[in-house]
Design a protein around this motif. Sequence first.
Motif, mmCIF file in Angstrom:
data_model
loop_
_atom_site.group_PDB
_atom_site.id
_atom_site.type_symbol
_atom_site.label_atom_id
_atom_site.label_comp_id
_atom_site.label_asym_id
_atom_site.label_seq_id
_atom_site.Cartn_x
_atom_site.Cartn_y
_atom_site.Cartn_z
ATOM 1 N N VAL A 1 51.195 67.925 40.244
ATOM 2 C CA VAL A 1 51.293 69.118 39.415
ATOM 3 C C VAL A 1 51.437 68.730 37.940
ATOM 4 C CG1 VAL A 1 52.669 71.164 38.869
ATOM 5 C CG2 VAL A 1 52.329 70.470 41.259
ATOM 6 N N ALA A 2 52.423 67.880 37.660
ATOM 7 C CA ALA A 2 52.688 67.488 36.271
ATOM 8 C C ALA A 2 53.468 66.181 36.259
ATOM 9 C CB ALA A 2 53.485 68.570 35.546
ATOM 10 N N GLY A 3 53.339 65.452 35.156
ATOM 11 C CA GLY A 3 54.078 64.204 35.016
ATOM 12 C C GLY A 3 54.435 63.960 33.567
ATOM 13 N N ILE A 4 55.463 63.145 33.359
ATOM 14 C CA ILE A 4 55.930 62.837 32.015
ATOM 15 C C ILE A 4 56.311 61.370 31.959
ATOM 16 C CG2 ILE A 4 58.298 63.566 32.556
ATOM 17 C CD1 ILE A 4 58.426 64.715 29.661
ATOM 18 N N VAL B 1 52.364 55.283 31.584
ATOM 19 C CA VAL B 1 51.292 55.828 32.419
ATOM 20 C C VAL B 1 51.883 56.877 33.356
ATOM 21 C CG1 VAL B 1 49.568 55.306 34.163
ATOM 22 C CG2 VAL B 1 50.022 53.672 32.321
ATOM 23 N N VAL B 2 51.256 58.015 33.412
ATOM 24 C CA VAL B 2 51.663 59.065 34.341
ATOM 25 C C VAL B 2 50.692 59.032 35.519
ATOM 26 C CG1 VAL B 2 51.959 61.532 34.687
ATOM 27 C CG2 VAL B 2 52.633 60.486 32.522
ATOM 28 N N PHE B 3 51.195 58.634 36.658
ATOM 29 C CA PHE B 3 50.348 58.562 37.843
ATOM 30 C C PHE B 3 50.192 59.942 38.466
ATOM 31 C CE2 PHE B 3 49.621 54.189 37.848
ATOM 32 C CZ PHE B 3 50.792 53.499 37.608
ATOM 33 N N VAL B 4 49.013 60.190 39.021
ATOM 34 C CA VAL B 4 48.768 61.469 39.679
ATOM 35 C C VAL B 4 48.725 61.311 41.195
ATOM 36 C CG1 VAL B 4 47.536 62.340 37.668
ATOM 37 C CG2 VAL B 4 46.250 61.249 39.528
ATOM 38 N N THR B 5 48.926 60.094 41.675
ATOM 39 C CA THR B 5 48.849 59.804 43.104
ATOM 40 C C THR B 5 50.255 59.702 43.681
ATOM 41 O OG1 THR B 5 46.818 58.558 42.727
ATOM 42 C CG2 THR B 5 47.935 58.217 44.833
ATOM 43 N N ALA B 6 50.514 60.479 44.710
ATOM 44 C CA ALA B 6 51.859 60.564 45.272
ATOM 45 C C ALA B 6 52.367 59.220 45.769
ATOM 46 C CB ALA B 6 51.880 61.595 46.391
ATOM 47 N N ARG B 7 51.500 58.409 46.359
ATOM 48 C CA ARG B 7 51.970 57.166 46.973
ATOM 49 C C ARG B 7 52.459 56.153 45.938
ATOM 50 N NH1 ARG B 7 48.150 53.238 46.349
ATOM 51 N NH2 ARG B 7 46.002 53.927 45.921
ATOM 52 N N LEU B 8 52.190 56.401 44.668
ATOM 53 C CA LEU B 8 52.639 55.479 43.616
ATOM 54 C C LEU B 8 54.044 55.809 43.123
ATOM 55 C CD1 LEU B 8 49.324 55.071 41.598
ATOM 56 C CD2 LEU B 8 50.317 53.538 43.310
ATOM 57 N N TYR B 9 54.621 56.871 43.621
ATOM 58 C CA TYR B 9 55.990 57.231 43.271
ATOM 59 C C TYR B 9 56.936 56.704 44.341
ATOM 60 C CZ TYR B 9 54.305 60.105 39.454
ATOM 61 O OH TYR B 9 53.724 60.526 38.280
#
Length: 127
Positions: free
Chosen positions: A48-51, A106-114
């Motif tokens: 959805v969003a990242g910071i 870098v703001v990742f948009v891929t869930a598995r990278l969190y």
Amino acid sequence: QLQLVESGGGLVQAGGSRRLSCVASGHTINNYALGWFRQAPGKERDFVAGISWSGRSTDYASSVKGRFTISRDNAKNTVFLQMDNLKPEDTAVYYCAVDDRRYSSVVFVTARLYDYWGQGTQVTVSS
């Protein structure tokens, strides 16, 4: 151990607003990029969003750009998601997440990278 707790979900009418909060405990999140994801029934968990850790970089899914705003308050160890002009298709469980790469711009948009996730908060938008 870092723990994340989301709050602020609920039922809202289309066109309304909601502000989600995610409070971290057990460890500071000041040095890490943060993200919000959502998952509707039967669907994958979507970005959805990242910071970034500094707050200088943000990224949004195209479906929410211009309606949602992510922000962080490092003094409160908290990340927020302000959601305006909500639509029925925004209905989902919303999760906050931490990318534990220190000082990442870098703001990742891929869930598995969190690496760390909260338990989620339900947002339901009625038409």
